[in-house]
Design a protein around this motif. Sequence first.
Motif, PDB file in Angstrom:
ATOM      1  N   SER A  11       0.800  -1.128  -0.120  1.00  0.00           N
ATOM      2  CA  SER A  11       0.023   0.077  -0.004  1.00  0.00           C
ATOM      3  C   SER A  11       0.891   1.328  -0.004  1.00  0.00           C
ATOM      4  CB  SER A  11      -0.890  -0.154   1.244  1.00  0.00           C
ATOM      5  OG  SER A  11      -1.807  -1.069   1.234  1.00  0.00           O
ATOM      6  N   ASP A  12       0.450   2.162  -0.682  1.00  0.00           N
ATOM      7  CA  ASP A  12       1.142   3.672  -0.779  1.00  0.00           C
ATOM      8  C   ASP A  12       0.473   4.375   0.460  1.00  0.00           C
ATOM      9  OD1 ASP A  12       2.131   5.909  -1.154  1.00  0.00           O
ATOM     10  OD2 ASP A  12       0.900   6.673  -2.855  1.00  0.00           O
ATOM     11  N   PRO A  13       1.602   4.567   1.479  1.00  0.00           N
ATOM     12  CA  PRO A  13       1.114   5.452   2.768  1.00  0.00           C
ATOM     13  C   PRO A  13       0.410   6.708   2.471  1.00  0.00           C
ATOM     14  CG  PRO A  13       3.294   4.553   2.920  1.00  0.00           C
ATOM     15  CD  PRO A  13       3.094   4.305   1.593  1.00  0.00           C
ATOM     16  N   GLN A  42       3.500   0.061   7.111  1.00  0.00           N
ATOM     17  CA  GLN A  42       2.581   1.007   5.849  1.00  0.00           C
ATOM     18  C   GLN A  42       1.522   1.783   6.695  1.00  0.00           C
ATOM     19  OE1 GLN A  42       5.344   0.926   4.218  1.00  0.00           O
ATOM     20  NE2 GLN A  42       4.180   1.240   2.390  1.00  0.00           N
ATOM     21  N   LYS A  45       2.856   4.231   9.017  1.00  0.00           N
ATOM     22  CA  LYS A  45       3.129   5.471   8.374  1.00  0.00           C
ATOM     23  C   LYS A  45       2.407   6.343   7.795  1.00  0.00           C
ATOM     24  CE  LYS A  45       6.526   3.205   5.619  1.00  0.00           C
ATOM     25  NZ  LYS A  45       7.241   2.931   4.741  1.00  0.00           N
ATOM     26  N   SER A  46       1.107   5.533   7.290  1.00  0.00           N
ATOM     27  CA  SER A  46      -0.110   6.391   6.919  1.00  0.00           C
ATOM     28  C   SER A  46      -0.753   7.119   8.054  1.00  0.00           C
ATOM     29  CB  SER A  46      -1.119   5.271   6.318  1.00  0.00           C
ATOM     30  OG  SER A  46      -0.586   4.252   5.432  1.00  0.00           O
TER      31      SER A  46
END
Lengths: 89, 89
Positions: A11-13, A42, A45-46
Amino acid sequence: MKEILKVSAKSDPKAVAVATASVVRQCGEVELQAIGAGAVNQAVKSVAIARSYLISSGIELMLKPSFLDVELSEGTRTMIRMLAVGVAE
Amino acid sequence: MKEILKVSAKSDPKAVAVATASVVRQCGEVELQAIGAGAVNQAVKSVAIARSYLISSGIELMLKPSFLDVELSEGTRTMIRMLAVGVAE
């Protein structure tokens, strides 16, 4: 009903942070679910990024982590559930 | 002064949870520091366990994650700082 965001190691944070901040603004809270160290990383970080988005709106974002055993095709895995709660400062 | 617990990928989450709960009972908060996905995962698991210890004392444990760039011998790494705050229920 509580909104749930499933987070993976890929996943993109920043994208998860945008979704997290958006749901918290609407509903006050959102649950992030992650299985495995990469996914948990992640997710954290998100939330760190989402905190910076929300703080400018006077919303303090706090995390409540807990465990949940889930049955998957590969057997029982322990999921980390992180309830992200927005609190007005 | 804020107490700091450094968590690694090899840290025992139960031991970190005992230390976390102990410091939160005394000081109200403690900062967990982790570098890398394995360490962040152990830190989150530690807090999930510490939550279960503290809830019986009427203390709700909440996490505030943030980033900090640190200079190490291998170059600049991004540390995840998680401030664990005990809130009376």
